[in-house]
Design an enzyme around this catalytic site. Structure first.
Site, PDB file in Angstrom:
ATOM      1  N   ASP A  23      60.336 -31.607  34.389  1.00  0.00           N
ATOM      2  CA  ASP A  23      58.979 -31.321  34.896  1.00  0.00           C
ATOM      3  C   ASP A  23      58.794 -31.509  36.385  1.00  0.00           C
ATOM      4  O   ASP A  23      59.242 -32.508  36.947  1.00  0.00           O
ATOM      5  CB  ASP A  23      57.965 -32.306  34.273  1.00  0.00           C
ATOM      6  CG  ASP A  23      57.830 -32.139  32.788  1.00  0.00           C
ATOM      7  OD1 ASP A  23      58.012 -31.026  32.301  1.00  0.00           O
ATOM      8  OD2 ASP A  23      57.524 -33.146  32.126  1.00  0.00           O
TER       9      ASP A  23
ATOM     10  N   GLU B  28      63.149 -31.246  28.483  1.00  0.00           N
ATOM     11  CA  GLU B  28      62.124 -30.775  29.429  1.00  0.00           C
ATOM     12  C   GLU B  28      62.396 -31.375  30.806  1.00  0.00           C
ATOM     13  O   GLU B  28      62.775 -32.539  30.904  1.00  0.00           O
ATOM     14  CB  GLU B  28      60.748 -31.231  28.899  1.00  0.00           C
ATOM     15  CG  GLU B  28      59.570 -30.715  29.679  1.00  0.00           C
ATOM     16  CD  GLU B  28      58.229 -31.114  29.035  1.00  0.00           C
ATOM     17  OE1 GLU B  28      58.108 -31.098  27.787  1.00  0.00           O
ATOM     18  OE2 GLU B  28      57.313 -31.451  29.798  1.00  0.00           O
TER      19      GLU B  28
ATOM     20  N   GLU C 119      55.085 -31.600  38.249  1.00  0.00           N
ATOM     21  CA  GLU C 119      53.635 -31.474  38.052  1.00  0.00           C
ATOM     22  C   GLU C 119      52.948 -31.957  39.324  1.00  0.00           C
ATOM     23  O   GLU C 119      53.377 -32.941  39.927  1.00  0.00           O
ATOM     24  CB  GLU C 119      53.169 -32.336  36.872  1.00  0.00           C
ATOM     25  CG  GLU C 119      53.785 -31.913  35.557  1.00  0.00           C
ATOM     26  CD  GLU C 119      53.147 -32.597  34.356  1.00  0.00           C
ATOM     27  OE1 GLU C 119      52.898 -31.910  33.367  1.00  0.00           O
ATOM     28  OE2 GLU C 119      52.891 -33.809  34.431  1.00  0.00           O
TER      29      GLU C 119
END
Ligand code: NAG
Ligand code: NAG
Ligand code: NAG
Length: 288
Positions: free
Chosen positions: A105, A103, A107
């Site tokens: 990310d 993953e 955010e």
């Protein structure tokens, strides 16, 4: 004008035209993504050029890319929830499926009116994350669109904001650091309520009287190796396109040093309290 100058000028014009075409061929949300949750809270507008996600006291919303990729460059423009966005988290990330997932990310943690957003980044390999770096935006991310990029090639991951590199994660597999290189990932994006932890450590809660909260996505573009039942669109050729070998040049290294000095607010590689028995191995290797 002699012919070589004319040729050079023509090449220049062609290069500029190619660039315009590349920009103009930016993706279309109708074609490239599926709304996966939140029902009418996610809306594709302007013939696929704009996508809005919203969050109310019942649900957030989200979408995912139709394609899965094994190495690619992903760009999107984002305008974050304005005003009191405390408790909300807006995301744009890559993830594979399954238990030992990879993953990458981006955010965006909201805040009370007038307080700054946090740009949160993390990288999971084989199900293990713990590689957070956080930044303050050097602009108001709620008043205009800004471009956020995840470039993922076999040598490194580069996070960029408005084309300025903010984070690099090098492929140090040869040094025993795991790197996401074996699992295809899709793009995911969402707007959700995380007021148990997101804002000021969970002390500031979502003010539902301000709902619905809305974030806007535009100019989504993914260029890369698409993995499908038909195979991998790059056919093992990972050197033919600029993004496949892109790294930082001297100018890029100067910019990222400056950004990290001025705007990085958390770096796992500097967190000796969290890693009392020693920092992760990649933290001791060259950063950029
Ligand atoms: C959610 O918000 C709506 C509109 O403000 C309100 O009418 C409703 O009572 C709220 N529902 C819950 C479960 O809080
Ligand atoms: C919100 O603002 C406070 C005060 O300026 C700051 O400490 C915090 O890091 C900001 N961001 C989040 C996500 O809490
Ligand atoms: C890889 O792709 C580039 C451009 O797409 C092409 O020029 C090059 O010949 C390819 N290399 C191989 C080994 O197929």
């Amino acid at each position: 004008m002699n012919s070589s100058i004319r040729a050079a000028k023509l090449l220049h014009v062609l290069a500029a035209t190619a660039f315009l075409f590349a920009a103009a061929s930016a993706g279309n949300f109708d074609q490239d993504v599926s709304i996966t949750w939140g029902g009418p809270r996610a809306r594709i507008l302007n013939g696929g050029q704009l996508l809005t996600l919203s969050l109310d006291n019942i649900s957030g919303s989200g979408f995912e890319s139709k394609n899965a990729y094994l190495f690619a460059r992903f760009d999107v423009q984002l305008k974050l929830v304005p005003g009191n966005s405390a408790g909300t988290v807006t995301t744009f990330f890559l993830s594979s499926q399954g238990p030992n997932h990879d993953e990458i990310d981006f955010e965006f943690l909201g805040n009370s009116s007038g307080q700054p957003y946090t740009i949160h980044t993390n990288i999971y390999t084989q199900g293990v994350g713990n590689r957070e770096q956080q930044f303050r935006p050097w602009f108001d991310p709620t008043t205009a669109f800004h471009t956020y990029t995840i470039l993922w090639n076999p040598s490194r991951i580069i996070y960029m904001v408005d084309n300025i590199p903010i984070r690099v994660f090098n492929n140090y597999a040869a040094n025993g650091v795991s790197f996401p290189a074996g699992q295809a990932m899709r793009v995911y994006a969402s707007l959700w309520n995380a007021d148990d932890w997101a804002t000021q450590g969970g002390r500031v809660k979502t003010d539902w009287s301000k709902a619905p909260f809305t974030a806007s996505y535009a100019k989504y573009n993914a260029v890369g190796c698409v993995v499908s039942a038909a195979g991998n669109s790059c056919n093992g050729n990972l050197t033919g396109q600029p993004w496949q070998t892109q790294g930082l040049d001297g100018n890029g290294r100067n910019r990222i040093r400056w950004i990290q000095q001025k705007y990085m607010i958390y770096n796992y590689c500097a967190d000796l309290i969290r890693f009392p028995r020693g920092l992760p191995r990649e933290c001791k290797l060259p950063r950029f």
